[in-house]
Scaffold this motif. Sequence first.
Motif, mmCIF file in Angstrom:
data_model
loop_
_atom_site.group_PDB
_atom_site.id
_atom_site.type_symbol
_atom_site.label_atom_id
_atom_site.label_comp_id
_atom_site.label_asym_id
_atom_site.label_seq_id
_atom_site.Cartn_x
_atom_site.Cartn_y
_atom_site.Cartn_z
ATOM 1 N N THR A 51 38.951 38.167 38.021
ATOM 2 C CA THR A 51 39.841 39.320 37.930
ATOM 3 C C THR A 51 41.296 38.923 37.750
ATOM 4 N N ASN A 84 34.512 46.917 38.099
ATOM 5 C CA ASN A 84 35.519 46.563 39.096
ATOM 6 C C ASN A 84 36.919 46.515 38.509
ATOM 7 N N VAL A 85 37.067 46.100 37.241
ATOM 8 C CA VAL A 85 38.413 46.102 36.669
ATOM 9 C C VAL A 85 38.792 47.501 36.170
#
Length: 262
Positions: free
Chosen positions: A19, A45-46
């Motif tokens: 990330t 998630n990003v």
Amino acid sequence: MTAPTWDPQQYLRHADHRTRPFHDLLSRIPGTPATIADLGCGAGNVTALLADRWPDARITGFDNSPQMLEQAQRYAGPGLGFAHADAATWTPAVPYDLLVSNALLQWVPGHADRFADWLDGLAPGGTFAFQVPGNFTAPSHTLLAALRESPRWKSRLSGVGDRAGAVLEPAGYLSRLTDLGCTADVWETAYLQLLTGDDPVLDWVKGTALRPVLTALAEDEEAAAAFLTEYRDLLREAYPPGPHGTVFPFRRIFAVARRGNQ
């Protein structure tokens, strides 16, 4: 060639390191976009980081992996949704203020040829931002390619997951984007990642570069185990552990391009 089967849990095992480049990309994106497309959203998630930065935006994450989209749905909520799309053929159906892509384009052959279509899908003054790996000449990749083409494996794995020339050099992206009338900021960063645990580089590539091989050998557990053992031994020599962990250099290429106001 069969599309690789993705394992969200394996991919997310190194979520902090994976990330970090997106955080760096995000910090260079200007303005307050009201509509955002995340092309190649993966496990979501990003995409959730986009919602954290611009909580009032309408955001859609697109991916072609059912496994990843299933994982991503846990982030869905007001203003944030996910949909199936293949970047090789996807064209924006509505104008977006921001089109962002994180660690996807290396899997899309000829992706730079799609830039014109994607830029046409931006609202005037909109932004196209992406980051891709630039480490295809690193031992993690060259050893994998050599092993696939070795006498033992060539008949089954020749060309599987081959991404030689998968990305352009930074100057190539700068040229493509400026030729399309964009104001572009292109740069590169090499992260010296310190990985820990047993065979951490092997564990890392199990989430990405190894996916095509693992998919091709999925019906033959004995062959998959044998291949992993050979590759593990090569990686141990190329990336020996140090007193604080295993250093894994990780080069990334970034671009933030802004379309004109017309």
